[in-house]
Every structure is written in structure tokens, then in C-alpha cells.
Design a protein around this motif. Structure first.
Motif, short mmCIF file in Angstrom:
data_model
loop_
_atom_site.label_atom_id
_atom_site.label_comp_id
_atom_site.label_asym_id
_atom_site.label_seq_id
_atom_site.Cartn_x
_atom_site.Cartn_y
_atom_site.Cartn_z
N VAL A 49 7.31 -4.97 0.76
CA VAL A 49 5.90 -5.31 0.41
C VAL A 49 5.06 -4.22 0.81
CG1 VAL A 49 4.04 -6.97 0.40
CG2 VAL A 49 6.37 -7.84 0.41
N ASP A 50 4.30 -3.63 0.00
CA ASP A 50 3.21 -2.60 0.32
C ASP A 50 1.90 -3.49 0.33
OD1 ASP A 50 1.27 -0.77 0.07
OD2 ASP A 50 2.32 0.62 -0.76
N VAL A 51 1.49 -3.84 1.62
CA VAL A 51 0.42 -4.65 1.76
C VAL A 51 -0.88 -3.96 1.15
CG1 VAL A 51 -1.10 -5.76 3.50
CG2 VAL A 51 1.29 -5.45 4.04
N LEU A 52 -1.15 -2.73 1.33
CA LEU A 52 -2.42 -1.97 0.87
C LEU A 52 -2.28 -2.06 -0.77
CD1 LEU A 52 -4.70 -0.71 2.19
CD2 LEU A 52 -3.60 1.49 1.99
N ALA A 53 -1.25 -1.75 -1.34
CA ALA A 53 -1.18 -1.72 -2.89
C ALA A 53 -0.92 -3.18 -3.50
CB ALA A 53 -0.05 -0.75 -3.39
N ARG A 54 -0.67 -4.12 -2.36
CA ARG A 54 -0.39 -5.53 -3.14
C ARG A 54 0.82 -5.60 -4.06
NH1 ARG A 54 -3.89 -9.43 -1.65
NH2 ARG A 54 -3.29 -10.79 -3.35
N GLN A 55 1.91 -4.94 -3.66
CA GLN A 55 3.11 -4.61 -4.44
C GLN A 55 4.48 -5.03 -3.68
OE1 GLN A 55 2.92 -0.55 -6.24
NE2 GLN A 55 1.23 -1.16 -7.63
N ALA A 56 5.28 -5.79 -4.19
CA ALA A 56 6.70 -5.85 -3.89
C ALA A 56 7.65 -5.38 -4.65
CB ALA A 56 6.71 -7.35 -3.57
N THR A 57 8.68 -5.07 -3.90
CA THR A 57 9.93 -4.42 -4.62
C THR A 57 11.05 -5.11 -3.94
OG1 THR A 57 10.19 -2.45 -3.41
CG2 THR A 57 9.06 -2.47 -5.45
N VAL A 58 12.11 -5.35 -4.66
CA VAL A 58 13.62 -5.76 -4.08
C VAL A 58 14.65 -4.61 -4.63
CG1 VAL A 58 15.48 -7.40 -3.87
CG2 VAL A 58 13.01 -8.18 -4.02
N ARG A 59 14.95 -3.81 -3.32
CA ARG A 59 15.93 -2.84 -3.56
C ARG A 59 15.26 -1.86 -4.83
NH1 ARG A 59 19.04 -7.43 -3.80
NH2 ARG A 59 20.47 -7.54 -1.93
N GLY A 60 13.93 -1.42 -4.77
CA GLY A 60 13.50 -0.44 -5.53
C GLY A 60 12.94 -1.45 -6.87
N GLN A 61 13.30 -2.62 -7.30
CA GLN A 61 13.17 -3.21 -8.56
C GLN A 61 11.78 -3.99 -8.21
OE1 GLN A 61 14.56 -2.71 -11.40
NE2 GLN A 61 15.71 -1.31 -10.15
N PRO A 62 10.75 -3.54 -9.33
CA PRO A 62 9.66 -4.37 -9.11
C PRO A 62 9.62 -5.92 -8.88
CG PRO A 62 9.34 -2.55 -10.61
CD PRO A 62 10.72 -2.79 -10.38
N LEU A 63 8.81 -6.47 -7.99
CA LEU A 63 9.03 -8.12 -8.19
C LEU A 63 7.44 -8.53 -8.46
CD1 LEU A 63 10.24 -10.80 -7.24
CD2 LEU A 63 9.15 -10.25 -4.90
N LEU A 64 7.37 -8.82 -9.74
CA LEU A 64 6.22 -8.99 -10.41
C LEU A 64 5.66 -10.47 -10.03
CD1 LEU A 64 6.91 -7.35 -13.81
CD2 LEU A 64 5.99 -6.60 -11.85
N LEU A 65 4.55 -10.63 -9.18
CA LEU A 65 4.13 -11.99 -8.74
C LEU A 65 2.59 -12.04 -9.06
CD1 LEU A 65 5.28 -11.41 -5.10
CD2 LEU A 65 6.30 -12.71 -6.88
N THR A 66 2.37 -13.30 -9.35
CA THR A 66 0.92 -13.64 -9.48
C THR A 66 0.12 -13.63 -8.34
OG1 THR A 66 1.20 -16.05 -8.88
CG2 THR A 66 1.35 -15.38 -11.26
N ARG A 67 -1.23 -13.81 -8.19
CA ARG A 67 -1.86 -13.67 -6.77
C ARG A 67 -1.46 -14.50 -5.94
NH1 ARG A 67 -4.92 -17.29 -4.31
NH2 ARG A 67 -5.94 -17.76 -6.00
N SER A 68 -1.29 -15.82 -6.31
CA SER A 68 -0.95 -17.03 -5.30
C SER A 68 0.66 -16.76 -5.02
CB SER A 68 -1.06 -18.21 -6.27
OG SER A 68 -2.18 -18.63 -6.40
N GLU A 69 1.66 -16.55 -5.90
CA GLU A 69 2.77 -16.17 -5.45
C GLU A 69 2.98 -15.22 -4.34
OE1 GLU A 69 4.60 -17.32 -9.68
OE2 GLU A 69 4.66 -15.32 -9.34
#
Length: 227
Positions: free
Chosen positions: A134-154
Motif C-alpha cells: 500500500v502506497d499511503v501517499l498515493a492511496r494505491q494498493a497492489t498485490v504482486r504488482g496487480q492493482p487492488l481497486l478499492l473504494t474510499r471506504s474499502e
């Protein structure tokens, strides 16, 4: 991330709300000493933006109360009172930062992000849990380099679980964290169940759904399976 804005200037409050909500923060507002005192007693926040000059009392007294309760809320003082004594007193009473008015909203955002990283993730922008990053600054998450697309609440739910990795997070804590003081009006934890279910499904699609575990009757825990 849940913030409390303690501020009695309507125009500044509106600007702060608009700016911080655009950045996907859950924001609550207190415009008087008594209102702030009540919210700080009832709820916990990732960051409190605290003006010192408030109708009904002094913001430094709120800091004293937090210190006496050993409450872990992060605090950034945002005040036109730029006296050195106020700065020193505020920091001694547990404030994490002091930003004199007027300030740029972009600088405030950077200081909030730095405070959250420092308190929850040892100052790092990247949170690593096995294959999950999880990149806290960019608010982005990945699993093994694959994007984990989340809503704000998720996303907020995932970050809360990661900040408490291997510990149970109560359903009531999750409700307050993702919904603010609106949580007290919920008739059930159905919104929590929905967000957890959706997050678990998305984690499962990328092969790590077993990491989000239900602790029946209590809440949820993020725990990587044993190798």
C-alpha cells in the motif's frame, strides 16, 4: 482516515472540509470548545486539526485532557496564535505539529500525511504485508504488482486493519473509522459487513482473501497465513 476539524471560522472550515474530503478523508467538525470536548471523549481520530482560540475555552485545555487520558489521537495545532510559548506548551502537551495561520492547504495535507505515516507506519510511505503493498501517499494498493481497486471506504478499512495487523479490530471501531460520528445512528453493523465482504472479495480475486479473518462476535483481523 478519520479527521476532526476543531475550528470556529466558517469560511476556513468550509475550505478545509472541501479540500480534505476531496482527498478521501472522513471529516467531522467541532466549532466550540464543548463540542470538541464531547467528540474527543466519545471518538478516536487519526488526526485532530486544533485551533487554540475557541468559543467557550482554550484548545490547550483539550490537549491536557487528551494527555490525561493517554489518548492516541494525532494533533496538528492550526492557530493564529503564533507565540513561542503557545508552540512550546502545545508540543509539550502532546501535539505533533504546529501550523500557524494563514497556511496553504497543500502544506496542511502534507503534514497530515506525514503525521499518519509517522504514527501508524513508522514514517514509511509504503506498507508491506506479504504480497500486498500500500502506497499511503498515493492511496494505491497492489498485490504482486496487480492493482487492488478499492473504494474510499474499502481503502480506509484495509489501512485500519494493516495498522493493527494480527490484532482484532472491533466492528464498532470500523464503523466509526469509515463513517465518522454517523456510525452512532446505525441500527446495525450492516454497512461494516458490506465493506468487509467487498474487500475480502477483492483480496480473494488476487489470491490473499484468507488474510482477512472474521473473529466471530468481535470484529476482524488482518493476518497473513503461515507459510
Amino acid at each position: 482516515m478519520k479527521l476532526l476539524i476543531v475550528e470556529d471560522e466558517p469560511e476556513l472550515t468550509a475550505s478545509l472540509l472541501s479540500h480534505l474530503q476531496d482527498q478521501q478523508y472522513v471529516c467531522e467538525v467541532a466549532t466550540t470548545f464543548a463540542e470538541a470536548e464531547e467528540k474527543l471523549l466519545l471518538f478516536e481520530y487519526d488526526c485532530v486539526l486544533l485551533d487554540l482560540t475557541l468559543p467557550g475555552g482554550d484548545g490547550l485545555e483539550l490537549l491536557r485532557q487528551l494527555q490525561a487520558r493517554q489518548q492516541a489521537d494525532g494533533v496538528i495545532i492550526t492557530s493564529s496564535r503564533d507565540a513561542l510559548d503557545d508552540r512550546i506548551t502545545g508540543l509539550r502537551l502532546g501535539a505533533d505539529d504546529y501550523l500557524p495561520k494563514p497556511f496553504h492547504l497543500s502544506e496542511l495535507s502534507a503534514r497530515i500525511a506525514a503525521l499518519v505515516r509517522r504514527r501508524r507506519f513508522n514514517g514509511s510511505n509504503l506498507v508491506q504485508a506479504g504480497p500486498l503493498t500500500v502506497d499511503v501517499l498515493a492511496r494505491q494498493a497492489t498485490v504482486r504488482g496487480q492493482p487492488l481497486l478499492l473504494t474510499r471506504s474499502e481503502y480506509d478499512l484495509l489501512l485500519l486493519l494493516l495498522a493493527n495487523q494480527n490484532r482484532v479490530v472491533m466492528k464498532s471501531t470500523i464503523a466509526e473509522h469509515i463513517s465518522g460520528d454517523m456510525a452512532e445512528h446505525f441500527n446495525s453493523y450492516e454497512p461494516v459487513y458490506t465493506h468487509v465482504k467487498n474487500l475480502k472479495r477483492k483480496l480473494s480475486e488476487l489470491g490473499i482473501g484468507d488474510s482477512l479473518r472474521t473473529v466471530y462476535g468481535l470484529g476482524y483481523r488482518f493476518e497473513l497465513p503461515s507459510a
